[in-house]
Write an enzyme that holds these catalytic residues in place. Structure first.
Site, PDB file in Angstrom:
ATOM      1  CE1 TYR A 434       0.680   0.135   4.459  1.00 47.26           C
ATOM      2  CE2 TYR A 434      -1.614  -0.398   4.808  1.00 47.26           C
ATOM      3  CZ  TYR A 434      -0.353  -0.150   5.308  1.00 47.26           C
ATOM      4  OH  TYR A 434      -0.159  -0.193   6.662  1.00 47.26           O
ATOM      5  CD  GLU A 435       0.367   6.121   1.355  1.00 44.89           C
ATOM      6  OE1 GLU A 435      -0.594   5.687   2.006  1.00 44.89           O
ATOM      7  OE2 GLU A 435       0.305   7.099   0.614  1.00 44.89           O
TER       8      GLU A 435
END
Lengths: 592, 592
Positions: A434-435
């Site tokens: 993620y990110e």
């Protein structure tokens, strides 16, 4: 942490010299903060992490309920003022430097990444709001985010649009009162809905109907779950609802939500069509935060693995015949005697301590960028920008590797849930994804930062390292570190030149080598930091000229281990990166 | 699989030339087996794997119930005769060579490792019983194991005794009728209790009261869950009970049991105090089987990832400006255009196909060991013994790496349970741990095999590779493979010589470098096999001198990718292994 702050980076002196920071923080304050944070992590978060994993977040009819213990722990965290820690002092924040807030994040994540996500997302959203929001928004929302009354989420991803934000479909329709009606569905929204706070402030990327195509048509909106009345009381429901939560491999106690916005009232943050830049203020904060998550899980895994290894008796040392049985009173030696167990533990120790040090170095650059002036500030900004993708991808790749290693030390017990080691693996795994996946971070580093600046951003870093090398080239006791560090930096420079030159004729060279490149960069940067840590440790000889106390001896040994056993990893990566992109692109998709 | 069997290894000719095998198997039979096995894997096992993970095995009052669908699938498997596949023909087995049974295992594991464990453990136990059991035991038990009526488990581990079997406490008390009363508690017993078969045959390591201390006092016993009457009907309960099952990171549908034996009637297998050798017949079988499990999961992960990557549209190719947009009719290109996605997929493809080929090569050695004669048999035994730890540790390390890579290709969706990619990661993870951790495998290779034979066992392998290199040294089209293969084998030989020499003064050099060494060996052996696959592919040019059809082109490209991007991994490993053990042992335990 104190070693890094005061001995390696001399943060206390830096704080004194930066007028904007000097009012907020000194060594005494910092120590009190770290000690109190350790208490919260150990006493409030650690005890709820396992049940958070087993029970997880539940969802029924739009209502999201956190796992047992999370409300109480969150309230304790809020009561301690932690939600204000890094916040803007003009709106109730404590204004603590990133060097401190980063270490605070690591402690939270060592205890429970799932818990940490709620406040850390809010802190990132607050950063964006503080930087880009107008005064009214900040007075109304920022104050309540710092107070811990309200939390926040970042709403970027849509089902068809993950890494490619240019194609989002969420719409914002301008209203006559200057607000916007926001409609659309966002997925994978961490903390999108939960029962920890009375209101949730969503930062939502959306497009106006007539916005330009692609990333230049994206705007950022603040969309609260409940509207806020003029008297600051909570107003009517804003049609922000959670459609479902995801069932995931890990971070079970973190609510990952599908969020529906249906003509929900939104407030523009920053300028129209420049929302991506505003969101990047938050994203860059979170990217470093995610790097720290990987580190936090790995630190915990190491602590557990070391304790287990010392207790677990299995087999005899390989050199028992030559050097005598180590633990004759028991039927077996502790597994600490086995070279391969020591290898796993020392890998973890060297990479964790190196990551924490490099993370602190990056935090220091961020603090210069925020609180410094002139050249110092520009350099801080450059290095922080350069190293943000490294922090995110390198620390999480190592964090995952190390949680896996810490699980391996436990043998079969590492696979059993009740021991907790496998949870750390599952929790750490998301940090690579993620990110912005780690592949995207690698592209950010090599294409967006290094190639776009034609190597200039890298040179800011390598100049610093080469200056350090020159300053220490006649220091005999440092030769074991300075010589290989010089090789590593030279090789990095040459690899960069080589890839940038080849990319002139075939830009795919960059994409094909970005991942290898990021890791070469990471190991080289970590070698620089380990040399600095070794230097401090070497300076701590006692009166008899012996090396210093156990702490410094341990650092020095670990530095040697890093240089001897880990830094060579760059050799394979360089060979792979230099081999060119043909073998990736000459094969047709149909032949995969 | 056909490519490997008939084009690379010419298994059909080998089978014809080995009289004991020629009666059982030919190409036609083999193809029918593989095709039917694929059907079972796709139609019976694949559909139950996700619910097996979500629901798992349940336990209540000693009764273990498998997940929905497992009983039916197992019955279908039994009805198809698969439980007899590799079995001794004198007791109802089909006598198929390992080259086939190994590929069959891979298919099962690609569909569902949890399911595969039940029959594969039974097959391994049958192998040990067939080799070491007396005629009465074989007539009574082996026949029912091959028929699928009964299954089996291997009971080694105790709570205080995992890798160190010398310190087990389970006791066997001799009885006047020649049987033994076995008492003790075993943990981590895969398939120790379940509802798939009416009886379960446990192979249990135990010690007689007066047995010598350590591994030379261990005996092996067959302990059935239910005793068997003289008329072959099931008799009374044998006090073999399941105390609990483990809650694990993965393989949720596999019952991992705590097994209690309480004066349970046991029958000696092999000789007293030589039980470990008998158990190793099973353990070596299972070690290769576990390697295949890692491969199976990775193959499935690759298939899923490739499909996803082709479908998923995100972003534009890096060279869109230079070479035009690849997919202009859609708002984004498939992620196949991105270099880093291709890197992940090609890593998986090259390592999976390399592992399958190397696994088949090892199976071929086992078949020579079992069915060959004279020098051929001795060589097969030597190479199988040498490479068993490599198969176990190298294939599972790569299998885990590749399931993680296949999860990464899915981005955020890879972390969500319903997509199935994260299950493969969790299932594959155990393969690095059980059946002897990969650290123990590395010690087995470097200490027990290579150092103990003073390098002679390695030389059997390097001689074969060097002969191959010599045979092809003037073959220009093969130069791109033969030259680096030569370097790799030379480096392996030198590394071995170096480590063995250093171990004369400090045996810890072996333990400290064993893991690096095993991987250097693995990549080198895989390079040899990839060269042979490339050579076959290069020979398939069509009438115009163009390279052959898609299949061979794909193989050739993948071979080049392996040599260009993966084989360099050995450089870092060699540097690390050669750096000596001081940096691991100079640091006191207290300084960790």
């Amino acid at each position: 942490m104190s070693f890094l702050l005061y001995e390696v980076f001399q943060a206390d002196k830096m704080w004194q010299n930066l007028p904007k920071l000097a009012q907020q923080v000194d060594k005494e304050t910092a120590q009190a903060i770290l000690q109190e944070c350790a208490k919260i992590a150990e006493q409030e978060l650690d005890p709820i992490a396992r049940q958070g994993d087993e029970i997880g977040v539940s969802y029924k009819d739009g209502v999201v309920t956190t796992a047992p213990g999370y409300k109480k722990a969150f309230q304790t965290y809020v009561d301690g003022g932690w939600t204000a820690l890094g916040g803007d002092v003009n709106y109730g924040g404590m204004g603590m430097p990133k060097m401190l807030t980063g270490l605070h994040e690591e402690m939270l994540c060592s205890a429970d990444i799932s818990f940490a996500l709620y406040p850390v997302l809010t802190a990132g959203a607050a950063l964006s709001l503080a930087k880009h929001g107008d005064e009214a928004l900040k007075q109304r929302y920022l104050t309540r985010m710092y107070s811990g009354e309200w939390s926040a989420s970042m709403c970027l991803t849509e089902a068809h649009s993950g890494s490619d934000l240019g194609i989002i479909r969420t719409k914002a329709i301008p209203q006559e009162d200057g607000t916007y009606n926001v409609s659309g569905t966002k997925i994978f929204i961490t903390g999108g809905e939960h029962d920890l706070t009375e209101n949730i402030v969503h930062l939502v990327l959306a497009k106006l109907p007539d916005a330009p195509a692609g990333p230049r048509g994206i705007s950022l909106f603040l969309v609260p779950k409940f509207q806020v009345n003029d008297d600051e009381t909570l107003g009517e429901f804003n049609n922000v609802s959670c459609g479902s939560i995801e069932h995931k491999m890990g971070i079970h106690a973190s609510a990952t939500c599908v969020m529906n916005f249906d003509d929900s009232k939104g407030y523009l943050i920053g300028e129209l069509n420049k929302g991506l830049a505003c969101m990047f203020t938050m994203m860059n904060f979170e990217r470093i935060g995610v790097g720290i998550q990987g580190l936090g899980a790995a630190v915990r895994s190491y602590q557990n693995a070391l304790e287990y290894a010392k207790d677990r008796l299995q087999g005899r040392a390989l050199d028992s015949k030559q050097n005598g049985v180590k633990n004759p009173s028991q039927e077996a030696d502790s597994i600490m005697v086995h070279g391969d167990v020591r290898r796993m533990l020392l890998n973890m120790k060297a990479l964790n301590e190196g990551s924490r040090a490099l993370s602190s170095y990056i935090s220091m650059q961020l603090d210069y960028a925020t609180y410094g002036e002139g050249d110092e500030q520009v350099k801080g900004e450059t290095l922080a920008a350069l190293m943000t993708p490294v922090a995110k991808a390198f620390f999480t790749d190592l964090g995952f590797e190390n949680t896996v290693a810490g699980q391996q030390v436990f043998g079969g017990h590492g696979f059993i849930r009740e021991w907790g080691q496998e949870q750390l693996v599952r929790d750490a795994r998301i940090t690579q994804i993620y990110e912005g996946t780690n592949g995207i971070q690698a592209m950010d580093l090599l294409v967006r930062k290094i190639a776009t600046s034609n190597g200039a951003m890298l040179k800011v870093f390598t100049d610093e390292v080469n200056t350090y090398i020159n300053e220490n080239k006649d220091n005999d006791v440092m030769a074991e570190f300075i010589a290989p560090l010089g090789d590593a930096v030279n090789d990095l420079t040459h690899l960069t030149t080589d890839l940038l030159a080849k990319s002139q004729t075939n830009i795919n060279e960059l994409g094909a080598s970005a991942n290898d490149y990021l890791h070469v960069f990471g190991y080289t940067a970590m070698a620089y930091i380990w040399a600095r840590m070794a230097q401090v440790s070497l300076s701590k000889k006692d009166n008899n000229g012996e090396s210093g106390d156990d702490f410094y001896q341990s650092k020095l040994h670990t530095a040697r281990y890093f240089y001897t056993r880990i830094l060579p990893r760059r050799l394979s990566l360089i060979a792979s990166a230099k081999s060119g992109c043909d073998c990736l692109f000459d094969i047709d998709d149909e032949l995969f």
